[in-house]
Scaffold this active site. Structure first.
Site, PDB file in Angstrom:
ATOM      1  N   PRO A   1       0.838  -1.209   0.000  1.00 45.30           N
ATOM      2  CA  PRO A   1       0.000   0.000   0.000  1.00 45.30           C
ATOM      3  C   PRO A   1       0.869   1.254   0.000  1.00 45.30           C
ATOM      4  CG  PRO A   1      -0.774  -1.570   1.637  1.00 45.30           C
ATOM      5  CD  PRO A   1       0.536  -2.083   1.142  1.00 45.30           C
ATOM      6  N   PRO A   2       0.610   2.220  -0.873  1.00 48.39           N
ATOM      7  CA  PRO A   2       1.399   3.460  -0.873  1.00 48.39           C
ATOM      8  C   PRO A   2       1.424   4.083   0.501  1.00 48.39           C
ATOM      9  CG  PRO A   2      -0.025   3.366  -2.797  1.00 48.39           C
ATOM     10  CD  PRO A   2      -0.413   2.205  -1.934  1.00 48.39           C
ATOM     11  N   CYS A   3       2.563   4.660   0.863  1.00 49.62           N
ATOM     12  CA  CYS A   3       2.797   5.019   2.259  1.00 49.62           C
ATOM     13  C   CYS A   3       2.633   6.510   2.517  1.00 49.62           C
ATOM     14  CB  CYS A   3       4.191   4.563   2.680  1.00 49.62           C
ATOM     15  SG  CYS A   3       5.490   5.115   1.570  1.00 49.62           S
ATOM     16  N   GLN A   4       1.588   7.134   1.974  1.00 49.93           N
ATOM     17  CA  GLN A   4       1.310   8.507   2.366  1.00 49.93           C
ATOM     18  C   GLN A   4       0.796   8.522   3.806  1.00 49.93           C
ATOM     19  OE1 GLN A   4      -0.504   6.899  -0.065  1.00 49.93           O
ATOM     20  NE2 GLN A   4      -2.620   7.599  -0.071  1.00 49.93           N
TER      21      GLN A   4
ATOM     22  N   ASN B   1       6.538  -2.466   2.646  1.00 51.66           N
ATOM     23  CA  ASN B   1       6.441  -1.019   2.820  1.00 51.66           C
ATOM     24  C   ASN B   1       7.773  -0.473   3.324  1.00 51.66           C
ATOM     25  OD1 ASN B   1       5.022   1.653   3.264  1.00 51.66           O
ATOM     26  ND2 ASN B   1       3.287   0.301   2.822  1.00 51.66           N
TER      27      ASN B   1
END
Length: 504
Positions: free
Chosen positions: A103-106, A154
């Site tokens: 999952p993108p880590c913004q 991640n």
């Protein structure tokens, strides 16, 4: 155990390859590592159009539904049954055996345990909630597809994300829903990738498999620079802070393998790139500014044969992704102001040293212009033009890491998605070429084989590569997971046979 899980275990016990769904797949770093380990890549979901097209081409170009695989999909708007229908996977709970993804880590909102229970009970209903974050979306897909195993990747900072250890929260949520879970920190250079890239990996198996989570031993050895060690220490601080966990100090973190100096040395940048064609067009005035499409150029030949058992040989002959005609994406950025700076920089130099080189060049050019009788007083038109044409405008006290010339005898530093905007973080170590790395060189440093195709032009290709997980780092983890799945299927089958006489 549900009938669907029994069916999945039976397939594996019969020798069929486990089927993978890659969520947030990008161009396919995780997919390629799992494919190389013996898994079957059956589905993916990716929001970026270029990355989705790359994944479809490299893993499904001969599939009758290739066009559907190339569609970019937003996970927040794609329900599991819609994905299964579009790709012809069959019923959701029967469709795949393994889910992988990063999952993108913004910045995320805090992940609440009550919300995670809600996800497990009503995954498709939950996916309509526009307030959900992407970690929760990942869990919702797990709840819907019910895989036998899963992997999440991640950045290390996810263990201390806004005052919360998200990896631990994910582990507890998965444990609540019937999985055995463990996570750790691994660096790609210890697994034969010519890049020092630190990542968190979380692995989980259905409890019924009777398998514990282990991570593969290192295959290579490297002394990491201080920056990498300190970053790891910052991430690991969370292990001694109960307030960063969902339920106190108990955690699922597993110590990484022990470094072994007796192992082969890490693959260096020079080992990774030495056989690729020399690029000097930019120094000879033959490189022009503008968009470059890889399919519009003829393939370039290698500099010579690659010896068996070398990194270059593997990159040329990766099974299923061989480069039979040479390479088409050995393209670099047009940066005429900076070529002389690149030439004079020393390996390991960063932006402050580059700025010093540029100032010396500027001084030399002022002297030459003065000899020619030009007005080079400070602020004159000539002075201003030479300054603009010679010296980068960035403050060297604010951007010390913006530039870096690679060291030929060390693995490269971490490649970032920022490669999609510029490549100054990876200036080629060969001063005679005086340039930043090419698309193909970036792919090599990430361990993508030369036959792997990146769709789109140069900037999207760089971004896909920078965002990816190195396949050679993923492969040994996937091999360990495959062994666990096979052992778990065999154990379950043996248990079934033991129970049959009793029921008779």
């Amino acid at each position: 155990m549900t009938p669907e899980m029994k069916s999945k275990l039976h397939r594996i016990q019969q020798g069929e390859a486990p089927r993978v769904l890659d969520i947030f797949s990008g161009c396919g770093g995780l997919s390629l590592g799992f494919e190389a380990a013996g898994f079957q890549i059956d589905a993916n979901i990716e929001i970026d159009g270029h990355a989705a097209a790359s994944h479809a081409y490299n893993f499904h170009r001969d599939h009758p539904r290739h066009e559907q695989y190339a569609v970019a999909r937003d996970i927040t708007k794609t329900l599991p049954h819609q994905l299964a229908d579009d790709l012809g996977l069959g019923p959701v709970r029967e469709a795949v055996d393994v889910i992988v993804g990063g999952p993108p880590c913004q910045a995320y909102a805090r992940v609440g345990r009550s919300k995670l229970r809600e996800i497990q009970q009503h995954p498709e209903a939950f996916l309509h909630d526009q307030r959900a974050n992407l970690f929760e979306m990942y869990l919702a897909y797990v709840a819907a597809f019910q895989p036998l195993a899963l992997l999440m990747e991640n950045v290390p900072d996810i263990m201390n994300q806004r005052g919360q250890n998200v990896a631990q929260v994910m582990a507890e949520a998965l444990e609540d829903s019937g999985y055995t879970v463990g996570y750790t920190l691994l660096n790609a250079a210890f697994y034969g990738v010519p890049q020092m890239r630190e990542r968190m990996f979380l692995v989980a198996y259905r409890r019924e498999l009777g398998q514990r989570v282990v991570f593969p031993a290192y295959t290579h050895h490297v002394e990491l620079p201080p920056g990498y060690e300190s970053s790891r220490r910052v991430a690991l601080k969370s292990l001694n802070r109960p307030d960063l966990f969902a339920t106190g100090a108990d955690h699922h973190y597993i110590q990484p393998p022990t470094p072994d100096p007796a192992r082969a040395g890490a693959i260096t940048a020079q080992e990774a790139l030495h056989d690729l064609p020399v690029i000097r067009d930019h120094l000879e005035g033959r490189l022009k500014r503008g968009v470059r499409r890889f399919e519009d150029v003829d393939p370039l030949p290698y500099r010579g044969p690659a010896k068996p058992e070398t990194y270059a040989h593997l990159m040329r002959h990766w099974p299923g992704h061989e480069a039979r005609e040479g390479i088409r994406d050995h393209a670099i950025r047009y940066l005429p102001r900076d070529y002389p700076i690149f030439e004079r920089m020393q390996p390991g130099d960063q932006y402050p040293q580059a700025k010093q080189v540029a100032v010396r060049l500027f001084t030399e050019r002022l002297k030459e212009a003065r000899k020619q009788g030009q007005d080079v007083t400070r602020g004159s038109a000539v002075w201003e033009r030479l300054l603009e044409d010679t010296v980068p405008p960035y403050d060297d006290s604010k951007f010390p890491n913006k530039w870096r010339k690679m060291e030929p005898d060390r693995p490269a530093r971490t490649l970032m998605a920022h490669l999609g905007k510029d490549s100054y973080s990876h200036i080629h170590y060969d001063s005679r070429q005086a340039r930043t790395i090419s698309v193909r060189e970036a792919a090599r440093l990430q361990s993508f084989p030369d036959g792997f195709v990146f769709k789109g032009t140069m900037n999207p290709a760089f971004r896909q590569i920078g965002n990816a997980v190195p396949p050679l780092l993923v492969k040994p983890i996937a091999q360990t997971m495959l062994a666990a799945l096979i052992a778990g299927a065999a154990n379950y089958s043996a248990g079934q046979r033991r129970r049959e006489p009793e029921s008779a």
